[in-house]
Design a protein around this motif. Structure first.
Motif, PDB file in Angstrom:
ATOM      1  N   TYR A   1      44.277  36.541  42.892  1.00  0.00           N
ATOM      2  CA  TYR A   1      45.199  37.269  42.018  1.00  0.00           C
ATOM      3  C   TYR A   1      44.555  37.634  40.682  1.00  0.00           C
ATOM      4  CZ  TYR A   1      48.935  37.884  38.591  1.00  0.00           C
ATOM      5  OH  TYR A   1      49.727  38.365  37.579  1.00  0.00           O
ATOM      6  N   SER A   2      44.840  38.837  40.232  1.00  0.00           N
ATOM      7  CA  SER A   2      44.428  39.278  38.897  1.00  0.00           C
ATOM      8  C   SER A   2      45.600  39.970  38.218  1.00  0.00           C
ATOM      9  CB  SER A   2      43.253  40.262  38.989  1.00  0.00           C
ATOM     10  OG  SER A   2      42.987  40.842  37.721  1.00  0.00           O
ATOM     11  N   TRP A   3      45.750  39.710  36.930  1.00  0.00           N
ATOM     12  CA  TRP A   3      46.800  40.392  36.178  1.00  0.00           C
ATOM     13  C   TRP A   3      46.456  41.857  35.958  1.00  0.00           C
ATOM     14  CZ3 TRP A   3      45.386  42.827  31.683  1.00  0.00           C
ATOM     15  CH2 TRP A   3      44.171  42.450  31.116  1.00  0.00           C
ATOM     16  N   ARG A   4      45.198  42.196  36.136  1.00  0.00           N
ATOM     17  CA  ARG A   4      44.742  43.558  35.864  1.00  0.00           C
ATOM     18  C   ARG A   4      45.255  44.544  36.915  1.00  0.00           C
ATOM     19  NH1 ARG A   4      40.507  43.712  32.130  1.00  0.00           N
ATOM     20  NH2 ARG A   4      39.645  41.664  31.611  1.00  0.00           N
ATOM     21  N   THR A   5      45.469  45.762  36.487  1.00  0.00           N
ATOM     22  CA  THR A   5      45.796  46.855  37.400  1.00  0.00           C
ATOM     23  C   THR A   5      44.924  48.054  37.040  1.00  0.00           C
ATOM     24  OG1 THR A   5      47.555  47.716  35.952  1.00  0.00           O
ATOM     25  CG2 THR A   5      48.197  46.114  37.628  1.00  0.00           C
TER      26      THR A   5
ATOM     27  N   ASP B   1      39.248  47.252  36.459  1.00  0.00           N
ATOM     28  CA  ASP B   1      38.952  45.888  36.040  1.00  0.00           C
ATOM     29  C   ASP B   1      38.042  45.866  34.816  1.00  0.00           C
ATOM     30  OD1 ASP B   1      36.311  46.313  36.866  1.00  0.00           O
ATOM     31  OD2 ASP B   1      36.487  45.083  38.670  1.00  0.00           O
TER      32      ASP B   1
ATOM     33  N   TYR C   1      50.734  40.206  43.770  1.00  0.00           N
ATOM     34  CA  TYR C   1      51.534  40.047  42.563  1.00  0.00           C
ATOM     35  C   TYR C   1      51.863  38.581  42.325  1.00  0.00           C
ATOM     36  CZ  TYR C   1      55.321  40.740  46.043  1.00  0.00           C
ATOM     37  OH  TYR C   1      56.127  40.701  47.151  1.00  0.00           O
ATOM     38  N   ARG C   2      52.212  38.313  41.080  1.00  0.00           N
ATOM     39  CA  ARG C   2      52.287  36.946  40.581  1.00  0.00           C
ATOM     40  C   ARG C   2      53.220  36.058  41.411  1.00  0.00           C
ATOM     41  NH1 ARG C   2      52.740  38.462  36.044  1.00  0.00           N
ATOM     42  NH2 ARG C   2      54.995  38.811  35.993  1.00  0.00           N
ATOM     43  N   ASN C   3      54.426  36.548  41.709  1.00  0.00           N
ATOM     44  CA  ASN C   3      55.408  35.678  42.352  1.00  0.00           C
ATOM     45  C   ASN C   3      55.553  35.951  43.847  1.00  0.00           C
ATOM     46  OD1 ASN C   3      56.677  38.160  41.923  1.00  0.00           O
ATOM     47  ND2 ASN C   3      57.897  37.383  40.225  1.00  0.00           N
TER      48      ASN C   3
ATOM     49  N   ASP D   1      49.825  48.219  42.186  1.00  0.00           N
ATOM     50  CA  ASP D   1      49.787  47.860  40.770  1.00  0.00           C
ATOM     51  C   ASP D   1      50.976  46.999  40.339  1.00  0.00           C
ATOM     52  OD1 ASP D   1      47.430  49.368  40.300  1.00  0.00           O
ATOM     53  OD2 ASP D   1      48.617  51.205  40.268  1.00  0.00           O
TER      54      ASP D   1
ATOM     55  N   ARG E   1      52.872  43.725  39.624  1.00  0.00           N
ATOM     56  CA  ARG E   1      52.389  42.388  39.295  1.00  0.00           C
ATOM     57  C   ARG E   1      53.506  41.368  39.065  1.00  0.00           C
ATOM     58  NH1 ARG E   1      48.741  44.038  41.426  1.00  0.00           N
ATOM     59  NH2 ARG E   1      46.547  44.127  40.830  1.00  0.00           N
ATOM     60  N   GLY E   2      54.749  41.769  39.150  1.00  0.00           N
ATOM     61  CA  GLY E   2      55.832  40.799  38.984  1.00  0.00           C
ATOM     62  C   GLY E   2      57.176  41.489  38.856  1.00  0.00           C
TER      63      GLY E   2
END
Length: 477
Positions: free
Chosen positions: A50-54, A57, A68-70, A189, A191-192
């Motif tokens: 996982y990366s928070w980036r979209t 990079d 995505y995070r969850n 893209d 992420r949450g």
């Protein structure tokens, strides 16, 4: 005799399967080729890294992961379990059937964490070009070290493409979408779902991304969730506040007109429109171009490039099975390279592919698809020393999963399945999925206080209707 050299492109689950396959042979006493694996991310795991980036990079490269995070597994872990490394072995105890992403990453990392496999991976290294030379029957692989910005080239006898095919989003043109003033992005893209709280959300698409992001948005308190389908709806018994509508006729600002005459207003749109097979490092004659299906054309036994058998693909098909299918593929490719298995003639390969393609084209239902992929995996395993497992029982697990989703799309992740590998029944997670807002490994493997468990997560069956209410109303009750 010069030692063979193998290039593996990508260190996600498929690339890690290839590394593990060669490592397994080496530990059994086989002489294996020199292996170099190129991975453009800073660690292995592919989608599960996982990366928070979209978008782009830190090196200016397109972000690979669509995670995505969850996210929690949307299929039972018992259907993807490695035959030679079980969840019980990794965690030392049974865990639930639908773990979150961090738990699954820990599992796939754990299988090779203590091995020498990581020393064969060149991280933060992007493959720029692969060229095959017919005169020497070798490949030149040109790469860039993203940290040093140095470009180098090396020669290999075989190339294994293990980059997956869920990184380049398919972005269709929707009439009037340029007028939409709200948040708009592709699932790649996403992420949450927290930012979708109190929003009217439109998901364009009718497959797993739309389904999962839709219920995530519901879980996180979206005001409404609408999913637009092109050919057929998913057809689940959606809770109040979730719906499916047919294709979009036009978007005018926040207003969306659907083909059946319905009109809705939205604050956020997520394009759940799938991904493209795209391999920018390969010339046309080596690059797979296929719709996302369970038996792509031009791949003998789903892995060997018919036009050049020194090139192979892992994980290129649409997937019901995942990790254990990648293993079966990797073990077979390994045995071809090691000379343990014989590659049939071009004509025999073509006939084999056509027979499987004919069967593939006749598939009609999801149950047919699952059985087809199980038979495909069995065919691969029978050609190698990968441990055989009860594929028919895994098919049953998949079909039970489908029934659970049809019964209640919000609670199927609370169900338990039995491991085909160990016979162990999954544990019941301490928290119902709809109520669990902490997706961390620590929380998942921990034990909440007894009063917290009782008040939040151990409601009796009569309370299940509450779970179908929007988040705000659930909290109030």
């Amino acid at each position: 005799m010069t030692q063979k050299r193998i290039a593996i492109i990508g260190a996600g689950p498929s690339g890690m399967a290839a590394l593990r396959a060669f490592e397994s042979a080496e530990k059994a006493g086989a002489e294996v080729p020199e292996i170099v694996c190129y991975e453009k991310q800073g660690d292995w795991g592919g989608q599960w890294n996982y990366s928070w980036r979209t978008g782009i990079d830190q090196y200016g490269e397109p972000v690979h992961s669509s995670m995505y995070r969850n996210l929690w597994s949307n299929g039972p872990k018992e259907a993807l379990e490695f035959a030679e490394y079980t969840f019980d072995e990794h965690f030392g105890r049974p865990i639930s059937s639908y773990p979150p992403r961090e738990v699954l990453w820990d599992y796939i990392d754990g299988r090779v964490r203590q091995s020498e496999a990581k020393s064969k991976v060149r991280f933060a290294t992007a493959v720029r070009w692969v060229q095959f030379h017919e005169d020497t029957e070798t490949f030149t692989v040109t790469v860039e070290d993203l940290r040093s910005k140095q470009t180098t080239a090396a020669t290999f006898d075989h190339v294994i493409v293990a980059t997956g095919h869920f990184s380049f989003p398919n972005v269709p043109d929707v009439p009037g979408i340029e007028t939409f003033p709200g948040t708009l992005h592709h699932a790649h893209d996403f992420r949450g779902a927290e930012k979708l709280a109190d929003k009217r959300v439109l998901l364009i698409g009718a497959s797993y991304s739309a389904e999962d992001i839709g219920v995530q948005a519901y879980k996180m308190g979206a005001r409404s969730v609408t999913m637009s389908y092109r050919s057929r709806p998913q057809g689940y018994d959606w809770p109040e506040g979730m719906e499916e509508l047919p294709g979009i006729q036009e978007i005018q600002g926040q207003t969306v007109h659907f083909s059946n005459g319905e009109v809705r207003e939205f604050d956020a749109i997520v394009l759940c429109t799938g991904y493209l097979h795209k391999y920018p490092f390969l010339p046309t004659e080596l690059a797979l171009e296929s719709p996302n299906n369970i038996y792509p054309d031009h791949l003998y036994r789903g892995v060997i490039w018919q036009k050049n058998p020194r090139l192979s693909y892992l994980g290129a098909q649409d997937q019901w099975f995942t990790f254990n299918m990648f293993d079966a593929q990797a073990w077979y490719v390994r045995d071809l390279i090691l000379g343990r298995a014989e590659l049939p003639s071009e004509r025999e390969r073509a006939e084999h592919m056509q027979s499987w393609r004919n069967r593939f084209m006749a598939l009609e239902t999801d149950a047919d698809d699952v059985q087809f992929q199980a038979d495909y995996i069995q065919d691969l395993i029978e050609a190698t020393d990968y441990p055989m497992f009860d594929l028919d029982e895994v098919v049953k697990t998949f079909l039970d999963w489908k029934k659970d989703k049809k019964a209640n799309i919000l609670t199927y992740r609370d169900k338990q399945h039995r491991s085909v590998m160990t016979g162990t029944m999954a544990a019941k997670h301490h928290t119902r999925w709809l109520h669990e807002l902490d997706d961390s490994l620590e929380r998942y493997l921990g034990a909440p206080k007894e009063d917290e468990m009782r008040s939040r997560f151990e409601a009796d069956d009569a309370d299940e209707d509450i779970e179908r209410l929007p988040l705000q109303e659930r909290i109030q009750r």
